[in-house]
Every structure is written in structure tokens, then in C-alpha cells.
Design an enzyme around this catalytic site. Structure first.
Site, PDB file in Angstrom:
ATOM      1  N   LYS A  90      -5.490   4.392  -4.626  1.00 34.09           N
ATOM      2  CA  LYS A  90      -6.516   3.419  -5.030  1.00 34.09           C
ATOM      3  C   LYS A  90      -7.802   4.156  -5.377  1.00 34.09           C
ATOM      4  CE  LYS A  90      -4.652  -0.363  -2.302  1.00 34.09           C
ATOM      5  NZ  LYS A  90      -4.562  -0.993  -0.985  1.00 34.09           N
ATOM      6  N   GLN A 105      -7.392  -2.456   4.305  1.00 35.48           N
ATOM      7  CA  GLN A 105      -5.966  -2.132   4.166  1.00 35.48           C
ATOM      8  C   GLN A 105      -5.183  -2.716   5.342  1.00 35.48           C
ATOM      9  OE1 GLN A 105      -4.600  -0.591   1.497  1.00 35.48           O
ATOM     10  NE2 GLN A 105      -2.563  -0.748   2.385  1.00 35.48           N
ATOM     11  N   ASP A 164      -8.721  -8.530  -2.750  1.00 38.96           N
ATOM     12  CA  ASP A 164      -7.315  -8.763  -2.402  1.00 38.96           C
ATOM     13  C   ASP A 164      -6.919 -10.216  -2.675  1.00 38.96           C
ATOM     14  OD1 ASP A 164      -5.659  -6.709  -1.423  1.00 38.96           O
ATOM     15  OD2 ASP A 164      -6.757  -6.616   0.476  1.00 38.96           O
TER      16      ASP A 164
HETATM   17  N1  GUN Z   1      -0.900  -3.519   2.577  1.00 35.86           N
HETATM   18  C1  GUN Z   1       0.203  -3.685   1.800  1.00 35.86           C
HETATM   19  N2  GUN Z   1      -0.114  -4.371   0.679  1.00 35.86           N
HETATM   20  C2  GUN Z   1      -1.428  -4.641   0.744  1.00 35.86           C
HETATM   21  C3  GUN Z   1      -2.334  -5.315  -0.114  1.00 35.86           C
HETATM   22  O1  GUN Z   1      -1.997  -5.829  -1.182  1.00 35.86           O
HETATM   23  N3  GUN Z   1      -3.623  -5.373   0.313  1.00 35.86           N
HETATM   24  C4  GUN Z   1      -4.034  -4.845   1.491  1.00 35.86           C
HETATM   25  N4  GUN Z   1      -5.304  -4.969   1.822  1.00 35.86           N
HETATM   26  N5  GUN Z   1      -3.213  -4.208   2.312  1.00 35.86           N
HETATM   27  C5  GUN Z   1      -1.923  -4.105   1.942  1.00 35.86           C
END
Ligand code: GUN
Length: 286
Positions: A49, A93, A116
Site C-alpha cells: 500500500k 489494518q 476502507d
Molecule cells: N485486512 C484484510 N483486508 C483488509 C482490508 O480491506 N482493509 C483493512 N483495513 N484490513 C484488511
């Protein structure tokens, strides 16, 4: 046809980069990712990311905490970011350590910065058909589907899995496109029979190679969200929720794992960050 998610994601990132380059004013979009603990998969996601955010011109910051952080300290950190004018996107996350309440953390994030799309305000806006920040993985799936089938009206779509991250928002996006959507899950009876009627299947359950050839109609479109690590002949391998080798000659189009949905998720996170920036800054949508 194999859907090249890597290529579509590259195109989307190029568009985001170009839109950011065109921004006037001296502020750039800012994304802050909060990473708690040492979960190996999360470390990799967050690194990617950060890399792609910087590549398109988003100021990206990662804040790391030990898994012993208290819920209140984490909330205070989020509140600080909510009030920081240089931060337009906040992502915590997941998964979180067990002593932290995920719902309370998500609800602490300012919905305008919730890239998100997990905050109830964004969930509600999406399901009401209002403008919303949409969860990145289903949004990425949606873009891939539209590449192959531009008009989804009237199609039978089956979403396998009912998570807040994938299944539920995916359903909303497909409903908006006038699909007839069925969600199947661990308690559904006759999943195979239901899948056999689908023009479009989105599999997001986390069970390696669950969807077999006899589950699908000829010329169906298959989107595989699964990222499952399995061992084959003593080697680690990543496979999806669909048995790719078995189904690939029967489908109209399918996403591979890896190289399908995965790259789209991050590209959509960048898109959401730019969208949040534009909204917060009062810019017209790009
Ligand atoms: N962990 C696995 N997929 C995601 C996601 O799309 N967003 C976040 N914040 N954590 C994750």
C-alpha cells in the site's frame, strides 16, 4: 479469457497519478495506515500500500504499534488523524488484536476519511444508493466485472460469502447494476445448485479451491477473491476459492490468483484516498 487484474490495476493507478498531477494548490492527498502487531500477511499488504501510494503521488505514512496497545490509545491516535488536515485517508489494518473491539475502532474513524468504507455511515450510504466510500476489494471486483460485462442488468449473480469487507458491499454494488443477487454462505443449503444458475459468481470465502467445475454454468464469469496459502509438494502456494485449473475451460472469463483481484484492491484504496481528498478539499470529482 483470463482477466488481467494486474494490467487493469496499472491503468487505474496511471489515471489516479495523472489526476493527482493535475491538482492545483500545494496540497497532496495523504493516506495514513495504522498497523498493529506482527501479522505476516498484514506486513506485506501494508508495505505494498505504501509503495503504490507513493508511486501515484499520495503522501503515505504508516504508524506501527505493538499488539499490546490499549483500545483507548488507538482511538486517541485515530482522533488525532481525524483532526489532521494533511491526512485525507485513514486505514486501520485488520485483523486487530483480540482485546481491541473492531467495531468501536472503525466507528472512531471520521467517515469522510474512511477509505476502507467500513464505517456504518459509508455502509448505509452505499446500501441507500448514495455517494459513499466503497470497500476496496468489492470495488475492484466491480471494475473487473464491468470490463468483461459492461451491462449487468438482469444477470443472475451469486456472491459466495457474507462478510462486511466483501460479500455484503459486493451485493450492494451488483444490485445497483440491476443484477438479481443471491448471497450464499456456510449455512446455505444446495450451494452448488444455486451457483449452477449464476451468470456471474464472486467467491469470497477463504476456502481453497472450493468452487468446482460442476458448480458453474458454461460461460459464466468468475471473480475469485480468495487468497489462500496452501502447501503443494512441500512448497507454499497461493490459490483462490475457485479451482482454476478445473473450471477455466468452462468459463467466459475468470480472475487468476494471484494477479486478479489482489492488485485491484490497492489501486481502489488509492482511488478512495483521492476521492476523500477531493471531497474534503471541495474539489469537483475527477
Ligand atoms: N485486512 C484484510 N483486508 C483488509 C482490508 O480491506 N482493509 C483493512 N483495513 N484490513 C484488511
Amino acid at each position: 479469457m483470463i482477466i488481467d487484474g494486474k494490467k487493469v490495476a496499472e491503468e487505474l493507478r496511471a489515471k489516479i497519478k495523472s489526476d493527482i498531477n493535475k491538482l492545483t494548490g500545494n496540497q497532496k492527498p495523504g493516506l495514513t495506515v495504522i498497523l498493529i502487531g506482527e501479522d505476516a500477511a498484514s506486513q506485506i499488504y501494508v508495505k505494498n500500500k505504501e509503495k503504490f501510494a507513493n508511486e501515484v503521488g499520495i503522501n503515505s505514512t504508516v504508524i506501527r504499534f505493538k499488539s499490546s496497545i490499549s483500545e483507548e490509545d488507538l482511538k486517541n491516535q485515530i482522533r488525532k488523524l481525524n483532526n489532521d488536515n494533511n491526512v485525507h485517508g485513514i486505514l486501520v489494518q485488520l485483523p486487530l488484536p483480540k482485546h481491541i473491539n473492531q467495531r468501536d475502532i472503525i466507528e472512531t474513524i471520521d467517515p469522510k476519511k474512511d477509505v476502507d468504507g467500513f464505517h456504518p455511515i459509508n455502509v448505509g450510504n452505499l446500501s441507500s444508493g448514495n455517494d459513499a466510500l466503497v470497500p476496496c476489494t468489492p470495488l475492484g471486483c466491480y471494475y473487473l466485472i464491468k470490463k468483461v460485462v459492461p451491462n449487468l442488468s438482469g444477470l443472475n449473480a451469486v456472491v459466495i460469502g457474507r462478510s462486511n469487507i466483501n460479500g455484503k458491499p459486493m451485493t450492494q454494488l451488483l444490485l445497483k447494476e440491476n443484477c438479481t443477487v443471491t448471497i450464499v454462505h456456510s449455512k446455505t443449503k444446495n450451494i452448488e445448485e444455486i451457483c449452477c444458475r449464476a451468470d456471474l459468481i464472486i467467491a469470497a470465502v477463504g476456502i481453497p479451491k472450493m468452487v468446482k467445475s460442476n458448480w458453474i454454468k458454461k460461460d459464466a464469469v468468475i471473480i475469485d477473491v480468495g487468497i489462500n496459502r496452501i502447501e503443494v509438494d512441500g512448497k507454499n502456494k497461493i490459490v483462490g476459492d475457485v479451482d482454476f485449473d478445473e473450471v477455466q475451460n468452462k468459463v467466459k472469463a475468470i480472475t487468476p490468483v494471484p494477479g486478479g483481484v489482489g492488485p485491484m484492491t490497492i489501486a481502489c484504496l488509492l482511488e478512495n484516498t483521492l476521492k476523500a481528498f477531493n471531497k474534503i478539499s471541495g474539489n469537483a470529482p475527477q
